[in-house]
Write a protein that holds these residues in place. Sequence first.
Motif, PDB file in Angstrom:
ATOM      1  N   ASP A 179      28.444 -16.127  46.049  1.00  0.00           N
ATOM      2  CA  ASP A 179      27.460 -16.868  47.266  1.00  0.00           C
ATOM      3  C   ASP A 179      26.372 -17.918  46.957  1.00  0.00           C
ATOM      4  O   ASP A 179      25.662 -17.525  46.031  1.00  0.00           O
ATOM      5  CB  ASP A 179      27.191 -15.540  48.010  1.00  0.00           C
ATOM      6  CG  ASP A 179      26.156 -16.096  49.497  1.00  0.00           C
ATOM      7  OD1 ASP A 179      25.713 -17.281  49.528  1.00  0.00           O
ATOM      8  OD2 ASP A 179      25.524 -15.827  50.051  1.00  0.00           O
ATOM      9  N   GLY A 180      26.640 -18.979  47.043  1.00  0.00           N
ATOM     10  CA  GLY A 180      25.584 -19.336  46.341  1.00  0.00           C
ATOM     11  C   GLY A 180      24.263 -19.841  46.469  1.00  0.00           C
ATOM     12  O   GLY A 180      23.522 -20.301  45.217  1.00  0.00           O
ATOM     13  N   GLU A 181      24.696 -20.290  47.463  1.00  0.00           N
ATOM     14  CA  GLU A 181      22.652 -20.100  48.592  1.00  0.00           C
ATOM     15  C   GLU A 181      21.833 -18.394  48.175  1.00  0.00           C
ATOM     16  O   GLU A 181      20.984 -19.003  47.840  1.00  0.00           O
ATOM     17  CB  GLU A 181      23.058 -20.031  49.745  1.00  0.00           C
ATOM     18  CG  GLU A 181      21.794 -20.430  50.930  1.00  0.00           C
ATOM     19  CD  GLU A 181      22.171 -20.613  52.032  1.00  0.00           C
ATOM     20  OE1 GLU A 181      21.034 -20.420  52.835  1.00  0.00           O
ATOM     21  OE2 GLU A 181      22.981 -20.830  52.358  1.00  0.00           O
ATOM     22  N   ALA A 182      22.639 -17.368  48.168  1.00  0.00           N
ATOM     23  CA  ALA A 182      22.246 -16.923  47.730  1.00  0.00           C
ATOM     24  C   ALA A 182      21.622 -15.865  46.282  1.00  0.00           C
ATOM     25  O   ALA A 182      20.125 -16.015  46.227  1.00  0.00           O
ATOM     26  CB  ALA A 182      23.379 -14.918  48.515  1.00  0.00           C
ATOM     27  N   ASN A 209      23.972  -7.819  50.406  1.00  0.00           N
ATOM     28  CA  ASN A 209      23.581  -8.975  49.203  1.00  0.00           C
ATOM     29  C   ASN A 209      22.957  -8.252  49.002  1.00  0.00           C
ATOM     30  O   ASN A 209      21.547  -8.597  48.338  1.00  0.00           O
ATOM     31  CB  ASN A 209      23.419  -9.748  49.789  1.00  0.00           C
ATOM     32  CG  ASN A 209      24.614 -11.013  49.272  1.00  0.00           C
ATOM     33  OD1 ASN A 209      26.269 -10.468  49.186  1.00  0.00           O
ATOM     34  ND2 ASN A 209      25.057 -12.093  50.066  1.00  0.00           N
ATOM     35  N   ALA A 217      26.666 -10.622  46.377  1.00  0.00           N
ATOM     36  CA  ALA A 217      26.650 -12.320  46.013  1.00  0.00           C
ATOM     37  C   ALA A 217      27.164 -12.496  45.087  1.00  0.00           C
ATOM     38  O   ALA A 217      27.955 -13.890  44.891  1.00  0.00           O
ATOM     39  CB  ALA A 217      25.573 -12.354  46.737  1.00  0.00           C
ATOM     40  N   GLU A 224      15.393 -18.351  42.753  1.00  0.00           N
ATOM     41  CA  GLU A 224      13.762 -19.347  42.467  1.00  0.00           C
ATOM     42  C   GLU A 224      12.905 -17.722  42.636  1.00  0.00           C
ATOM     43  O   GLU A 224      11.638 -18.016  43.569  1.00  0.00           O
ATOM     44  CB  GLU A 224      14.274 -19.702  43.898  1.00  0.00           C
ATOM     45  CG  GLU A 224      15.099 -21.581  43.253  1.00  0.00           C
ATOM     46  CD  GLU A 224      14.017 -21.040  42.108  1.00  0.00           C
ATOM     47  OE1 GLU A 224      13.209 -21.819  41.950  1.00  0.00           O
ATOM     48  OE2 GLU A 224      15.139 -22.074  41.688  1.00  0.00           O
ATOM     49  N   PHE A 284      21.023 -19.062  44.462  1.00  0.00           N
ATOM     50  CA  PHE A 284      20.088 -19.783  43.539  1.00  0.00           C
ATOM     51  C   PHE A 284      19.228 -19.617  44.247  1.00  0.00           C
ATOM     52  O   PHE A 284      17.818 -19.358  44.036  1.00  0.00           O
ATOM     53  CB  PHE A 284      20.578 -21.081  43.871  1.00  0.00           C
ATOM     54  CG  PHE A 284      22.069 -21.233  43.038  1.00  0.00           C
ATOM     55  CD1 PHE A 284      21.907 -20.759  41.822  1.00  0.00           C
ATOM     56  CD2 PHE A 284      22.741 -22.100  43.542  1.00  0.00           C
ATOM     57  CE1 PHE A 284      22.840 -21.870  41.128  1.00  0.00           C
ATOM     58  CE2 PHE A 284      23.871 -22.304  43.067  1.00  0.00           C
ATOM     59  CZ  PHE A 284      23.971 -21.881  41.796  1.00  0.00           C
ATOM     60  N   SER A 285      18.388 -18.025  45.649  1.00  0.00           N
ATOM     61  CA  SER A 285      17.310 -17.393  46.679  1.00  0.00           C
ATOM     62  C   SER A 285      17.129 -16.598  45.704  1.00  0.00           C
ATOM     63  O   SER A 285      15.487 -17.033  45.355  1.00  0.00           O
ATOM     64  CB  SER A 285      18.297 -17.676  47.584  1.00  0.00           C
ATOM     65  OG  SER A 285      16.965 -16.846  48.248  1.00  0.00           O
TER      66      SER A 285
END
Length: 306
Positions: A116-119, A170, A226, A125, A121-122
């Motif tokens: 789950d790339g969005e999760a 997640n 994720a 950060e 990379f969040s």
Amino acid sequence: MMNPYRIIQKRQDINFNPTNLGASDLLSVVLLDSADREKLGKTLDWYLENLNFSIHVITFEDRFEEENLAEIYPDVTFIVFRNLTTIGAMLNSIANVSYSSYLLVTRTDTQLVSFDGEALFSIMEKSEKPAIITPILFNCDMEIMNSLRRPYILGKEIEPKAEVPSIDNNSLHKNLYPIFGIGLYERALFQRMRGFDEEIISDYWQLLDYGIRANLFGNPVYTTSALAFRFYEKHSFIEDNMSCEGIERCYTRALSIRHINGKNILQKWRPYVDKELYKTEVKTRQIVLQKTDFFALMDSWDEEIN
């Protein structure tokens, strides 16, 4: 001194000049060649078809020459070691070769179950800048493996406790180090932390050393569903935590500083002290950068992640 590996760039990178980069690639997939030729091919074919990221394979001279891999896979970059080496040496090499912001490290005897790339990379950060996101690991029967490690000391020995993560929503779990080196790394942070210590002659102790260092410096290691991988054939795994050359280097970094009343205090952990490392790194660099100590890490391990 001869470089221990050579690089065979993918076809479109043969005339590549990094000074022409407007921005780095976001992510490189890094496959550690850890299985037979069939699984290497199966894994490579899947990533080439399903993920639009740069792919690097870290392999060894005998395998590379025998299979003529560069001709079969011209869109893959190969890092070819002349001799068998440690996971730490392999991952240090990819951090120097790749220009991607993130490195997704796995093995050729695994398949990707969740990304789950969005999760992910969040999480990367978050304000505390995690050093690594480690995956949920499944065995060949899709049972969750005990891939979490909790910091623990038994007598004078560091003896991490193994735990099984949950896979709910997640959720984030703390982890001490990346099992087999598998996980998502931020390349720049990895290099600022000086990567893995190749003077420690053991995969296990290299990984433990790096994970402890990251956690002590305030860059946690997290595990989340994720990211998940399944081993094709493994039902379970055993890590080789036998004593090795360089083990004192891990202990010296892990236990030579106590964080008391907001200050770092030097305190050698006998009998495991590398005197040279203590003098040149712990007393000069680590004492400035360390945010907590191993004992506080143990005490705070069950605190919720913000």
